[in-house]
Design a protein around this motif. Structure first.
Motif, mmCIF file in Angstrom:
data_model
loop_
_atom_site.group_PDB
_atom_site.id
_atom_site.type_symbol
_atom_site.label_atom_id
_atom_site.label_comp_id
_atom_site.label_asym_id
_atom_site.label_seq_id
_atom_site.Cartn_x
_atom_site.Cartn_y
_atom_site.Cartn_z
ATOM 1 N N LEU A 1 11.390 5.858 4.667
ATOM 2 C CA LEU A 1 9.942 5.762 4.772
ATOM 3 C C LEU A 1 9.512 6.473 6.044
ATOM 4 C CD1 LEU A 1 9.455 1.986 3.891
ATOM 5 C CD2 LEU A 1 9.039 3.931 2.378
ATOM 6 N N LEU A 2 8.549 7.365 5.934
ATOM 7 C CA LEU A 2 8.008 8.062 7.092
ATOM 8 C C LEU A 2 6.713 7.380 7.485
ATOM 9 C CD1 LEU A 2 8.280 10.528 9.014
ATOM 10 C CD2 LEU A 2 6.801 11.769 7.409
ATOM 11 N N SER B 1 0.802 4.329 -10.009
ATOM 12 C CA SER B 1 -0.471 3.876 -9.464
ATOM 13 C C SER B 1 -0.613 4.151 -7.977
ATOM 14 C CB SER B 1 -0.653 2.377 -9.736
ATOM 15 O OG SER B 1 0.356 1.636 -9.074
ATOM 16 N N ARG B 2 0.477 4.334 -7.265
ATOM 17 C CA ARG B 2 0.361 4.589 -5.839
ATOM 18 C C ARG B 2 -0.287 5.945 -5.592
ATOM 19 N NH1 ARG B 2 6.222 2.808 -3.383
ATOM 20 N NH2 ARG B 2 6.009 0.561 -3.672
ATOM 21 N N THR C 1 4.429 9.728 -2.565
ATOM 22 C CA THR C 1 3.547 8.570 -2.657
ATOM 23 C C THR C 1 3.427 7.907 -1.290
ATOM 24 O OG1 THR C 1 5.404 7.155 -3.304
ATOM 25 C CG2 THR C 1 4.084 8.119 -5.069
ATOM 26 N N SER C 2 2.341 7.183 -1.107
ATOM 27 C CA SER C 2 2.120 6.472 0.153
ATOM 28 C C SER C 2 1.738 5.030 -0.140
ATOM 29 C CB SER C 2 1.025 7.150 0.975
ATOM 30 O OG SER C 2 -0.227 7.024 0.326
ATOM 31 N N ALA C 3 1.836 4.216 0.859
ATOM 32 C CA ALA C 3 1.472 2.801 0.728
ATOM 33 C C ALA C 3 0.934 2.313 2.061
ATOM 34 C CB ALA C 3 2.673 1.971 0.299
ATOM 35 N N ARG D 1 -0.003 3.463 7.498
ATOM 36 C CA ARG D 1 0.415 3.938 6.181
ATOM 37 C C ARG D 1 1.804 4.539 6.287
ATOM 38 N NH1 ARG D 1 -2.616 8.701 2.902
ATOM 39 N NH2 ARG D 1 -2.621 9.506 5.035
ATOM 40 N N VAL D 2 2.583 4.425 5.233
ATOM 41 C CA VAL D 2 3.910 5.038 5.171
ATOM 42 C C VAL D 2 4.003 5.916 3.934
ATOM 43 C CG1 VAL D 2 5.101 3.200 6.432
ATOM 44 C CG2 VAL D 2 4.878 3.049 3.939
#
Length: 256
Positions: free
Chosen positions: A68-69, A12-13, A44-46, A120-121
């Motif tokens: 995580l970037l 879902s991301r 993916t990002s969040a 955002r990461v």
């Protein structure tokens, strides 16, 4: 905050093209390789929202992941040790591995994460790193990001060794302005809401000492805390000077 997803939401991301979100990662690639890497290196990002960041609840956290970037936003990493807190500010381009903070150490310290500006990461998981292996230039740029973070940490550490707290404040604000500042007609604006407490954690000083130093700097016109909590730092050319008439008048009053 980066929240854990439901077990049924594995896909879902939102996905992103990393080299589109962060083109600098491909600066060592030729045009053809960049085009291929741009299509291949998806991840993916969040989102990050302001407030405490519960990194312990991260889904997909694994030592097999590169990390995580940070694509945008500002995050504070706070280390509490023996009642004192030291902070580090992180932003776009920084590669972090927050799940490594739980490792057993001889010096007991509590690590907290706090999002200061929304952003955002991107998750650089094992699948992403396997595909990135075909593009050594991207891996080299990720290593460059790690080295840049180490250099910034060393600079802040050096600033914390300055004798005077007021000079520490000016230096650390200028240091952050190199990354996040905006030049204005009144000086350089740092668009981050940094409290006296947090500034103390950044420069190794108690909050009362920071408040006293900040008040003196504001009276001198060198460092101004604006009503919205952001900071304006001025150099010798932008520090307001008394008008000539007022200076002359004051001299006449003193001579009486």
């Amino acid at each position: 905050m980066l929240q854990p997803a439901a077990p049924t939401a594995a896909t879902s991301r939102p996905r992103l093209l990393l080299l589109e979100a962060d083109p600098e990662l491909g600066m060592l690639l030729d045009a053809e390789s960049f085009s291929r890497a741009r299509a291949s290196l998806t991840t993916t990002s969040a989102p990050l929202t302001t407030g405490p960041w519960e990194v312990g609840r991260l889904r997909d956290a694994s030592p097999a992941n590169a990390g995580l970037l940070i694509l945008s936003g500002v995050v504070a990493r706070e280390v509490a040790l023996a009642g004192d807190v030291s902070s580090e500010l992180l932003g776009a381009g920084d590669l972090i591995r927050p799940w490594a903070d739980g490792e057993t150490r001889l010096v007991e310290a509590d690590v907290r994460w706090n999002v200061l500006a929304t952003g955002r990461v991107a998750l650089l998981d094992s699948s992403f790193m396997a595909r990135a292996a075909a593009y050594p230039g991207v891996a080299a740029m990720l290593m460059e990001r790690i080295e840049a973070r180490a250099h910034r940490l060393a600079t802040v550490k050096a600033i914390a060794q300055l004798t005077r707290v007021d000079e520490r404040l000016v230096a650390v604000i200028r240091h952050f302005c190199e990354r996040w500042g905006r030049v204005t007609g009144d000086g350089i604006l740092l668009p981050l809401c940094l409290s006296h407490r947090m500034l103390g954690e950044l420069v190794g000083a108690r909050r009362p000492s920071v408040s006293t130093a900040a008040a003196a700097l504001e009276r001198a016109g060198r460092l101004i805390r604006r009503p919205d909590g952001t900071w304006l730092v001025r150099d010798d050319e932008t520090v307001p000077r008394p008008a000539p008439d007022s200076v002359a008048q004051r001299r006449r009053l003193l001579a009486v």
